[in-house]
Design a protein around this motif. Structure first.
Motif, PDB file in Angstrom:
ATOM      1  N   THR A   1       0.826  -1.196   0.000  1.00 50.43           N
ATOM      2  CA  THR A   1       0.000   0.000   0.000  1.00 50.43           C
ATOM      3  C   THR A   1       0.868   1.257   0.000  1.00 50.43           C
ATOM      4  O   THR A   1       1.922   1.293   0.617  1.00 50.43           O
ATOM      5  CB  THR A   1      -0.910   0.001   1.242  1.00 50.43           C
ATOM      6  OG1 THR A   1      -1.871  -1.035   1.110  1.00 50.43           O
ATOM      7  CG2 THR A   1      -1.640   1.321   1.400  1.00 50.43           C
ATOM      8  N   ASP A   2       0.390   2.275  -0.702  1.00 51.02           N
ATOM      9  CA  ASP A   2       1.020   3.588  -0.661  1.00 51.02           C
ATOM     10  C   ASP A   2       0.473   4.304   0.575  1.00 51.02           C
ATOM     11  O   ASP A   2      -0.636   4.856   0.562  1.00 51.02           O
ATOM     12  CB  ASP A   2       0.684   4.371  -1.933  1.00 51.02           C
ATOM     13  CG  ASP A   2       1.408   5.710  -2.019  1.00 51.02           C
ATOM     14  OD1 ASP A   2       1.708   6.281  -0.960  1.00 51.02           O
ATOM     15  OD2 ASP A   2       1.652   6.178  -3.146  1.00 51.02           O
ATOM     16  N   ALA A   3       1.241   4.285   1.644  1.00 47.40           N
ATOM     17  CA  ALA A   3       0.769   4.813   2.929  1.00 47.40           C
ATOM     18  C   ALA A   3       0.473   6.306   2.861  1.00 47.40           C
ATOM     19  O   ALA A   3      -0.489   6.790   3.468  1.00 47.40           O
ATOM     20  CB  ALA A   3       1.806   4.524   4.010  1.00 47.40           C
ATOM     21  N   GLU A   4       1.282   7.058   2.119  1.00 45.96           N
ATOM     22  CA  GLU A   4       1.061   8.502   2.029  1.00 45.96           C
ATOM     23  C   GLU A   4      -0.246   8.808   1.304  1.00 45.96           C
ATOM     24  O   GLU A   4      -0.994   9.716   1.694  1.00 45.96           O
ATOM     25  CB  GLU A   4       2.233   9.169   1.308  1.00 45.96           C
ATOM     26  CG  GLU A   4       2.115  10.686   1.245  1.00 45.96           C
ATOM     27  CD  GLU A   4       3.302  11.337   0.556  1.00 45.96           C
ATOM     28  OE1 GLU A   4       3.169  12.507   0.138  1.00 45.96           O
ATOM     29  OE2 GLU A   4       4.352  10.686   0.435  1.00 45.96           O
ATOM     30  N   LEU A   5      -0.527   8.051   0.242  1.00 43.45           N
ATOM     31  CA  LEU A   5      -1.780   8.245  -0.492  1.00 43.45           C
ATOM     32  C   LEU A   5      -2.980   7.910   0.376  1.00 43.45           C
ATOM     33  O   LEU A   5      -3.985   8.635   0.394  1.00 43.45           O
ATOM     34  CB  LEU A   5      -1.771   7.389  -1.759  1.00 43.45           C
ATOM     35  CG  LEU A   5      -3.068   7.349  -2.564  1.00 43.45           C
ATOM     36  CD1 LEU A   5      -3.500   8.756  -2.981  1.00 43.45           C
ATOM     37  CD2 LEU A   5      -2.901   6.469  -3.796  1.00 43.45           C
ATOM     38  N   TRP A   6      -2.896   6.805   1.111  1.00 41.62           N
ATOM     39  CA  TRP A   6      -3.999   6.425   1.992  1.00 41.62           C
ATOM     40  C   TRP A   6      -4.224   7.500   3.054  1.00 41.62           C
ATOM     41  O   TRP A   6      -5.371   7.861   3.359  1.00 41.62           O
ATOM     42  CB  TRP A   6      -3.690   5.079   2.636  1.00 41.62           C
ATOM     43  CG  TRP A   6      -4.728   4.589   3.601  1.00 41.62           C
ATOM     44  CD1 TRP A   6      -4.554   4.320   4.920  1.00 41.62           C
ATOM     45  CD2 TRP A   6      -6.105   4.306   3.327  1.00 41.62           C
ATOM     46  NE1 TRP A   6      -5.729   3.891   5.488  1.00 41.62           N
ATOM     47  CE2 TRP A   6      -6.700   3.860   4.537  1.00 41.62           C
ATOM     48  CE3 TRP A   6      -6.896   4.375   2.185  1.00 41.62           C
ATOM     49  CZ2 TRP A   6      -8.038   3.503   4.633  1.00 41.62           C
ATOM     50  CZ3 TRP A   6      -8.239   4.023   2.267  1.00 41.62           C
ATOM     51  CH2 TRP A   6      -8.797   3.593   3.483  1.00 41.62           C
ATOM     52  N   LYS A   7      -3.149   8.041   3.586  1.00 39.18           N
ATOM     53  CA  LYS A   7      -3.261   9.102   4.592  1.00 39.18           C
ATOM     54  C   LYS A   7      -3.933  10.336   3.995  1.00 39.18           C
ATOM     55  O   LYS A   7      -4.778  10.977   4.645  1.00 39.18           O
ATOM     56  CB  LYS A   7      -1.870   9.452   5.123  1.00 39.18           C
ATOM     57  CG  LYS A   7      -1.867  10.503   6.230  1.00 39.18           C
ATOM     58  CD  LYS A   7      -0.452  10.769   6.725  1.00 39.18           C
ATOM     59  CE  LYS A   7      -0.438  11.828   7.832  1.00 39.18           C
ATOM     60  NZ  LYS A   7       0.946  12.078   8.324  1.00 39.18           N
ATOM     61  N   ALA A   8      -3.591  10.667   2.756  1.00 39.22           N
ATOM     62  CA  ALA A   8      -4.183  11.836   2.106  1.00 39.22           C
ATOM     63  C   ALA A   8      -5.674  11.639   1.856  1.00 39.22           C
ATOM     64  O   ALA A   8      -6.480  12.564   2.053  1.00 39.22           O
ATOM     65  CB  ALA A   8      -3.462  12.121   0.786  1.00 39.22           C
ATOM     66  N   LEU A   9      -6.066  10.454   1.428  1.00 41.89           N
ATOM     67  CA  LEU A   9      -7.481  10.165   1.190  1.00 41.89           C
ATOM     68  C   LEU A   9      -8.282  10.264   2.482  1.00 41.89           C
ATOM     69  O   LEU A   9      -9.399  10.806   2.502  1.00 41.89           O
ATOM     70  CB  LEU A   9      -7.636   8.775   0.581  1.00 41.89           C
ATOM     71  CG  LEU A   9      -7.102   8.584  -0.839  1.00 41.89           C
ATOM     72  CD1 LEU A   9      -7.052   7.101  -1.181  1.00 41.89           C
ATOM     73  CD2 LEU A   9      -7.961   9.336  -1.848  1.00 41.89           C
TER      74      LEU A   9
END
Length: 341
Positions: free
Chosen positions: A36-44
């Motif tokens: 998983t792209d952790a930064e993308l998930w955090k942004a969403l």
């Protein structure tokens, strides 16, 4: 029926589209590997998109998943929304909703589902035993929704599982094998909850497939418009135009059947047949589209590091997930025989 997005649905889709376009780039996807792209998930989650699904409904989720699919963004968005947010909101008790939904909304909790898993897990006195060979996004999940052999749904904390063993799928979905051995679980919903969640999942992942196919086709159109053969762009050749046109029609069929099924689901109408229809188009049509995307790239499409190959992998994974074409047709045949269509 009216598939026109509401202002809230359209605003959520535009926001999701911007976030996916900014953060789910080819370079970042390469760096993420199969995880998983952790930064993308955090942004969403910071944008409030998982929580917004409660307000925008399943149709709103389908619109958001189209944007994810266009970019093949590696986050557990579909799984956590359909197996977590929507499942708990629709079938959880008041206490379960109060306890579980805040974490699912802000991303501190991530849900996934071991569906379908008929006959592989037994339940006795609130404890589950058995194994599910692969569960998407399980490596990232804090909770997993598990059906037992009687099709009752149980919410299990992954930290309580006997084992979570990483496995690799066709698509990079951070999957794992789930092993339960007297693992405690809490019941979610009553009779009918399993079929309701499975229908919602089939519709949601059909929406994801619509985005995957749209992204694959867009890449093929861009490539054939600039790549020349015999002194003119590939896109001017009739055979290329026909192949792209067929892929476009399949993509639109996936999209419209997913929209109809989601609309019926949100309106409280019988959506069983519509969910199977959307899933069938996602399986059969999706397979054709991602193969066409590879083909229209010619030799470039054979490059495993090319962005279009990622669409191919996702499309083939979604082809088989939650039922392949023949299995879904059998389900539709059963509904016809029972007079429910």
């Amino acid at each position: 029926m009216d598939f026109t997005p509401t202002e809230e649905q359209e605003a959520a889709r535009e926001l999701a589209g911007r976030i996916f376009a900014d953060l789910s780039t080819h370079e970042r996807l390469r760096a993420a590997g199969t995880g998983t792209d952790a930064e993308l998930w955090k942004a969403l989650c910071a944008a409030g998109l998982p929580g917004a699904v409660e307000e925008t409904g399943l149709l709103g989720l389908v619109l958001l998943l189209e944007e994810q699919g266009r970019r093949t963004a590696q986050v557990p968005f579909a799984a956590s929304c359909v197996y977590g947010v929507l499942a708990v909101a629709r079938h959880g008790t008041e206490e379960q909703r109060a306890r579980l939904l805040p974490g699912l909304r802000d991303g501190t909790a991530v849900a996934t589902g071991a569906l379908p898993a008929p006959g592989t897990v037994a339940a006795a006195d609130g404890r589950l035993s058995g194994a599910v060979d692969w569960v998407p996004w399980l490596r990232d999940a804090t909770h997993v929704l598990v059906p037992d052999e009687e099709r009752a749904l149980w919410l299990v904390r992954t930290e309580d599982a006997a084992a979570v063993e990483a496995v690799e799928l066709t698509a990079p979905w951070s999957a794992a094998r789930l092993v339960l051995d007297g693992t405690p679980g809490e019941r979610l919903g009553g009779a009918g909850a399993h079929d309701d969640v499975l229908a919602a999942a089939r519709i949601a992942f059909a929406g994801l497939q619509a985005g995957v196919c749209a992204g694959s086709l867009a890449r093929a159109v861009e490539y054939t418009s600039v790549r020349e053969q015999f002194g003119r762009p590939l896109s001017t050749h009739q055979a290329v135009q026909l192949r792209a046109a067929d892929a476009h029609m399949d993509t639109e069929a996936i999209r419209v059947t997913a929209y109809e099924a989601a609309w019926r689901f949100d309106e409280g109408l019988d959506a069983a047949g519509a969910a199977l229809t959307a899933a069938w188009w996602a399986s059969e049509g999706g397979k054709r589209v991602v193969h066409a995307g590879q083909h229209l790239h010619g030799g470039t499409g054979a490059d495993l590091d090319h962005p279009v190959h990622r669409h191919f992998l996702w499309g083939r994974q979604l082809d088989a997930y939650l039922g392949c074409g023949t299995e879904l047709l059998a389900g539709l045949g059963d509904l016809l025989a029972e007079g429910d269509l």
